[in-house]
Design a protein around this motif. Structure first.
Motif, PDB file in Angstrom:
ATOM      1  N   PHE A 104      48.650  49.991  58.144  1.00  0.00           N
ATOM      2  CA  PHE A 104      49.273  51.204  57.619  1.00  0.00           C
ATOM      3  C   PHE A 104      50.356  50.918  56.578  1.00  0.00           C
ATOM      4  O   PHE A 104      51.237  51.744  56.340  1.00  0.00           O
ATOM      5  N   ASN A 105      50.284  49.752  55.947  1.00  0.00           N
ATOM      6  CA  ASN A 105      51.142  49.459  54.795  1.00  0.00           C
ATOM      7  C   ASN A 105      50.434  50.021  53.564  1.00  0.00           C
ATOM      8  O   ASN A 105      49.414  49.479  53.112  1.00  0.00           O
ATOM      9  N   ILE A 106      50.961  51.099  53.016  1.00  0.00           N
ATOM     10  CA  ILE A 106      50.266  51.826  51.949  1.00  0.00           C
ATOM     11  C   ILE A 106      50.093  50.973  50.697  1.00  0.00           C
ATOM     12  O   ILE A 106      49.034  50.990  50.059  1.00  0.00           O
ATOM     13  N   GLU A 107      51.093  50.207  50.321  1.00  0.00           N
ATOM     14  CA  GLU A 107      50.992  49.376  49.116  1.00  0.00           C
ATOM     15  C   GLU A 107      49.898  48.323  49.269  1.00  0.00           C
ATOM     16  O   GLU A 107      49.100  48.102  48.356  1.00  0.00           O
ATOM     17  N   ASN A 108      49.860  47.660  50.425  1.00  0.00           N
ATOM     18  CA  ASN A 108      48.831  46.652  50.660  1.00  0.00           C
ATOM     19  C   ASN A 108      47.438  47.285  50.726  1.00  0.00           C
ATOM     20  O   ASN A 108      46.458  46.725  50.211  1.00  0.00           O
ATOM     21  N   ALA A 109      47.363  48.455  51.351  1.00  0.00           N
ATOM     22  CA  ALA A 109      46.083  49.154  51.441  1.00  0.00           C
ATOM     23  C   ALA A 109      45.612  49.589  50.052  1.00  0.00           C
ATOM     24  O   ALA A 109      44.409  49.561  49.758  1.00  0.00           O
ATOM     25  N   LYS A 110      46.549  49.980  49.196  1.00  0.00           N
ATOM     26  CA  LYS A 110      46.182  50.416  47.842  1.00  0.00           C
ATOM     27  C   LYS A 110      45.643  49.250  47.008  1.00  0.00           C
ATOM     28  O   LYS A 110      44.687  49.406  46.245  1.00  0.00           O
ATOM     29  N   ARG A 111      46.236  48.062  47.166  1.00  0.00           N
ATOM     30  CA  ARG A 111      45.732  46.881  46.458  1.00  0.00           C
ATOM     31  C   ARG A 111      44.320  46.540  46.942  1.00  0.00           C
ATOM     32  O   ARG A 111      43.436  46.201  46.148  1.00  0.00           O
ATOM     33  N   MET A 112      44.148  46.633  48.244  1.00  0.00           N
ATOM     34  CA  MET A 112      42.822  46.368  48.814  1.00  0.00           C
ATOM     35  C   MET A 112      41.803  47.385  48.292  1.00  0.00           C
ATOM     36  O   MET A 112      40.657  47.040  47.955  1.00  0.00           O
ATOM     37  N   TRP A 113      42.209  48.628  48.218  1.00  0.00           N
ATOM     38  CA  TRP A 113      41.344  49.703  47.730  1.00  0.00           C
ATOM     39  C   TRP A 113      40.977  49.483  46.258  1.00  0.00           C
ATOM     40  O   TRP A 113      39.804  49.624  45.881  1.00  0.00           O
ATOM     41  N   ALA A 114      41.953  49.134  45.438  1.00  0.00           N
ATOM     42  CA  ALA A 114      41.708  48.900  44.006  1.00  0.00           C
ATOM     43  C   ALA A 114      40.735  47.742  43.805  1.00  0.00           C
ATOM     44  O   ALA A 114      39.836  47.810  42.944  1.00  0.00           O
ATOM     45  N   ASP A 115      40.879  46.696  44.598  1.00  0.00           N
ATOM     46  CA  ASP A 115      39.955  45.555  44.508  1.00  0.00           C
ATOM     47  C   ASP A 115      38.542  45.981  44.911  1.00  0.00           C
ATOM     48  O   ASP A 115      37.552  45.517  44.323  1.00  0.00           O
ATOM     49  N   MET A 116      38.449  46.868  45.910  1.00  0.00           N
ATOM     50  CA  MET A 116      37.149  47.355  46.342  1.00  0.00           C
ATOM     51  C   MET A 116      36.466  48.162  45.246  1.00  0.00           C
ATOM     52  O   MET A 116      35.267  47.985  44.963  1.00  0.00           O
ATOM     53  N   ILE A 117      37.203  49.033  44.596  1.00  0.00           N
ATOM     54  CA  ILE A 117      36.650  49.846  43.508  1.00  0.00           C
ATOM     55  C   ILE A 117      36.132  48.960  42.376  1.00  0.00           C
ATOM     56  O   ILE A 117      35.036  49.181  41.838  1.00  0.00           O
ATOM     57  N   GLN A 118      36.907  47.927  42.021  1.00  0.00           N
ATOM     58  CA  GLN A 118      36.502  47.017  40.953  1.00  0.00           C
ATOM     59  C   GLN A 118      35.273  46.208  41.366  1.00  0.00           C
ATOM     60  O   GLN A 118      34.350  46.007  40.569  1.00  0.00           O
ATOM     61  N   TRP A 119      35.250  45.750  42.608  1.00  0.00           N
ATOM     62  CA  TRP A 119      34.097  44.987  43.099  1.00  0.00           C
ATOM     63  C   TRP A 119      32.826  45.823  43.050  1.00  0.00           C
ATOM     64  O   TRP A 119      31.752  45.316  42.664  1.00  0.00           O
ATOM     65  N   ARG A 120      32.908  47.078  43.406  1.00  0.00           N
ATOM     66  CA  ARG A 120      31.734  47.943  43.376  1.00  0.00           C
ATOM     67  C   ARG A 120      31.192  48.086  41.955  1.00  0.00           C
ATOM     68  O   ARG A 120      29.971  48.095  41.752  1.00  0.00           O
ATOM     69  N   LYS A 121      32.089  48.167  40.984  1.00  0.00           N
ATOM     70  CA  LYS A 121      31.653  48.259  39.580  1.00  0.00           C
ATOM     71  C   LYS A 121      30.977  46.968  39.146  1.00  0.00           C
ATOM     72  O   LYS A 121      29.910  46.984  38.507  1.00  0.00           O
TER      73      LYS A 121
END
Length: 262
Positions: A104-121
């Motif tokens: 539930f660390n929002i900053e860490n979760a956001k970095r993880m999310w951004a990496d996921m979006i880029q990986w999908r592309k």
């Protein structure tokens, strides 16, 4: 006459005389009734305590759920502000999984999310279910038995891998490492798009995780060759980085429970 008046004026004395005249059976019966009353009172007290405890647990769950709602809402607003929330991922449970993966660390979760979006592309995940045809699936199943099989007691789809049955030498003759990884990603996407909704409908509740059973029967140090270890590492990284909290892994022998795989 005076004795009669004395009995009327002193009812307590009369009761004492009556009690003395009671038989042993009557006294025993009264004691039993008193015991039953006390037990009933204790049961009633326990029941009230049980109800109170249930209400407390519900209240605790409500507080926890409220906290999750606030965290997901804050996370969602951050993603929107950074243009990181495609419409297909604007889902409470998907965002909640990423938050749980980063405590539930929002900053860490956001970095993880951004990496996921880029990986999908980069990987072409959004169209992989339509674009990729894994024609060698039957041959792969022969040399590496794995797949989804029914559901667990909570209604989650069950994914089974028989690592001990993997024949690497023959597996590389029927497919390539890259194609097999693509197949695994395709299966992740099918789970999100098809299996979870179907299981949710059948269980009449939201299902957003699966149970993974890794059958290690027959798997020894000699089996853990370079390609096997590399494959496991790659799949685990894709799983942990891009599909957090989707697979719950149980290590056990399943060759007698599930002898056949779809």
């Amino acid at each position: 006459m005076s004795k009669t008046l004395d009995r009327i004026a002193s009812p307590g004395c009369d009761n004492d005389e009556r009690n003395k005249q009671k038989s042993d059976a009557e006294v025993s019966e009264e004691r039993i009734k008193l015991g039953i009353f006390r037990k009933a009172k204790n049961v009633s007290s326990k029941l009230r305590n049980s109800i109170r405890n249930k209400l407390r647990r519900r209240n605790d769950f409500a507080v926890c759920e409220t906290g999750e709602l606030k965290s997901v809402d804050a996370f969602r607003q951050d993603l929107i502000s950074d243009n990181l929330l495609p419409a297909r991922f604007d889902d409470y449970y998907i965002m909640l999984r990423f938050l749980k993966a980063r405590k539930f660390n929002i900053e860490n979760a956001k970095r993880m999310w951004a990496d996921m979006i880029q990986w999908r592309k980069d990987f072409g995940v959004d169209t992989i279910t339509e674009d990729f045809d894994f024609t060698e699936l039957n041959d792969v199943q022969e040399y590496y038995p794995q797949g989804y099989h029914s559901v667990d007691k909570d209604g989650r789809p069950v994914y089974i891998e028989r690592l001990g049955k993997m024949d690497v030498d023959k597996l590389v003759q029927v497919t390539t490492f890259d194609r097999f990884v693509k197949y695994q990603v395709q299966e992740f996407e099918k789970t999100l798009a098809v299996r979870f909704p179907a299981c949710s409908l059948a269980a009449n509740r939201h299902i957003d995780s699966s149970t993974t059973i890794l059958d290690v029967q027959g798997l020894g140090l000699m089996s853990l060759t370079g390609p096997v270890v590399e494959f496991i590492k790659v799949i685990q990284k894709i799983d942990n980085d891009n599909y957090p909290e989707v697979r719950l892994i149980n290590y056990r022998h399943v060759y007698q429970i599930c002898p056949k795989y779809p």
